[in-house]
Design an enzyme around this catalytic site. Structure first.
Site, PDB file in Angstrom:
ATOM      1  N   ASN A 126      37.203   6.940  -2.012  1.00 22.58           N
ATOM      2  CA  ASN A 126      37.960   8.165  -1.744  1.00 22.58           C
ATOM      3  C   ASN A 126      38.859   8.384  -2.949  1.00 22.58           C
ATOM      4  OD1 ASN A 126      39.580  10.208  -0.857  1.00 22.58           O
ATOM      5  ND2 ASN A 126      40.156   9.227   1.075  1.00 22.58           N
ATOM      6  N   HIS A 172      38.795  17.140   8.455  1.00 23.87           N
ATOM      7  CA  HIS A 172      38.796  15.915   9.280  1.00 23.87           C
ATOM      8  C   HIS A 172      37.429  15.700   9.935  1.00 23.87           C
ATOM      9  CE1 HIS A 172      43.407  16.283  10.084  1.00 23.87           C
ATOM     10  NE2 HIS A 172      43.208  15.440   9.094  1.00 23.87           N
ATOM     11  N   GLU A 223      37.183   6.437   9.181  1.00 22.92           N
ATOM     12  CA  GLU A 223      36.453   7.381   8.336  1.00 22.92           C
ATOM     13  C   GLU A 223      35.589   6.660   7.302  1.00 22.92           C
ATOM     14  OE1 GLU A 223      39.030  11.101   7.522  1.00 22.92           O
ATOM     15  OE2 GLU A 223      40.388   9.613   8.335  1.00 22.92           O
TER      16      GLU A 223
END
Ligand code: ADP
Length: 405
Positions: free
Chosen positions: A7, A184, A388
């Site tokens: 990320n 999200h 996630e």
């Protein structure tokens, strides 16, 4: 199969390395303050079953390339390395914030995909460029691994037109892509999948409302496994009250602020994104602090909490109407998973539509997925810890397996 999840933000790289055979985390960490005078790298590695901090260093991390090179040095380190060589990685999964309308699913990264992500920079000017930097650097460092982009917007691409269009000139949608995209998505998709597994139900048969409450917050109405509406819009500013973001307001508010207070567009942007939400209402944006002050009798903290939860409750009602039949509510994110007071207030008075919390079960601190609804009521109320990174790793592994077939 070993999958590294990356990320990449404007000044940080968060990462997690998974062994997908058992879905175990081999290493994880964060390189932060990239490009600043002093950066920092914290690296955790699996030693005897648990993740331990094995490296914590402060030094200049000039750019993302240097940051990823430092991460690789930790991954292959002779004392605490978890792989011998980068060629052991089968794939790298990249979190990409905005896939626009082009990406309804994860994509194997090639030059065409990079161009398409670039084409969406106007929609996510703060996020897509650093995501692309991470992709570029990872492609050169892990040349043998399959690189996969997993989009935060993809889960919401199933929204019908009536839910994603704004009632403004249609040409703005056609020419500029002005519409609801939602965010999200990776978290909503993960908790929906986990909730269905917990309920032993096939996703196609289940209607859910997923409520992700972290620093940012959003809800999704999910019908038969497909998202049909979501609270965030063209940007993550719309919808629920958040830590520092206002969520839904009268769209004419910026004109008022400009006309009467002579605020510039930039100032209004800062006010609505960084000085509003819980922070704007009571001066605190951390829910733990708001809850503590509220329990001590702080009226502003109570007011902020009331506004926060009322908005959630309102959307539960709206999405109940959208879905027609509701099987479960799913709470997730730092607040959704931990703040019993928020869950209680948001669900109060909803017994008429089959939602009723078991007070003791709701208040009991617990880890893992659980049902906090009163036994026998129509709608299950679940708390599902989000993950996630694992979702990105799973999606990446699925793409790699499909390539191998
Ligand atoms: P992000 O959106 O940045 O990933 P998180 O999902 O970690 O953030 O959520 C952060 C929010 O969760 C903060 O408002 C924090 O106060 C809240 N939070 C974390 N732990 C608790 C807790 N035990 N009780 C109440 N709120 C909590």
């Amino acid at each position: 199969m070993k999958v590294l999840v990356i990320n990449s933000g404007s000044s940080s790289i968060k990462y997690r390395l998974f062994d997908m055979d058992h879905e175990t985390v081999l290493a994880s960490g964060l390189a932060e303050r990239i490009g600043e005078a002093q950066g920092a790298l914290t690296h955790r590695a699996r030693t005897e079953g648990s993740l331990e901090v094995v490296h914590q260093g402060r030094e200049l991390i000039a750019d993302h390339r240097r940051g990823l090179a430092m991460i690789v040095a930790c991954l292959v380190h002779e004392d605490y390395g978890v792989i011998a060589h980068t060629s052991e990685l089968d794939a790298v999964g990249h979190r990409v914030v905005h896939g626009g309308e082009m990406f309804k699913a994860p994509a194997v990264i090639n030059d065409e995909v990079i161009q398409a992500i670039q084409a969406n920079v106007a929609l996510a000017p703060l996020h897509n460029p650093p995501n692309l930097t991470g992709i570029e650097v990872a492609r050169s460092i892990f040349a043998e691994a399959v690189q996969v982009a997993v989009f935060d917007t993809a889960f919401h691409q199933s929204l019908p037109q009536k839910a994603f269009l704004y009632a403004i000139p249609y040409s703005l949608y056609e020419t500029e892509g002005v519409r609801r995209y939602g965010f999200h998505g990776t978290s909503h998709a993960y908790v929906v999948e986990e909730a269905c597994r917990y309920l032993s139900r096939a996703p196609e048969t289940v209607n859910l409302i997923s409520i992700h409450l972290g620093n940012g917050a959003s809800m999704a109405a999910v019908q038969g496994g497909r998202c049909v509406d979501t609270t965030m819009g063209m940007t993550p500013l719309e919808g629920l009250v958040m830590g520092t973001r206002c969520g839904d307001v009268d769209p004419a508010l910026p004109f008022f602020l400009a006309d009467h207070l002579h605020l510039s567009l930039r100032e209004i942007d800062t006010l609505l994104n960084q000085q509003s939400g819980l922070k704007g209402l009571c001066g605190m944006n951390d829910m733990r602090e708001v809850m503590t002050q509220r329990r001590c009798g702080d009226e502003r903290a109570d007011m902020a909490m009331q506004v926060y939860c009322y908005r959630i409750k309102k959307y539960i009602g709206a999405y109940y109407a959208v879905l027609g039949r509701l099987d479960a509510l799913v709470f997730t994110g730092g607040i959704g998973e931990n703040a019993a007071d928020v869950r209680e207030l948001s669900c109060s008075g909803l017994h008429a539509i089959g939602i009723e919390l078991d007070k003791d079960e709701n208040a009991r601190p617990a880890e893992g997925i659980r049902d906090i609804g009163v036994a026998g009521t129509r709608v299950r109320v679940l708390v599902v810890p989000t993950n996630e990174e694992l979702r990105i790793a799973r999606e990446t592994a699925r793409v790699v397996q499909a390539l191998e077939r």
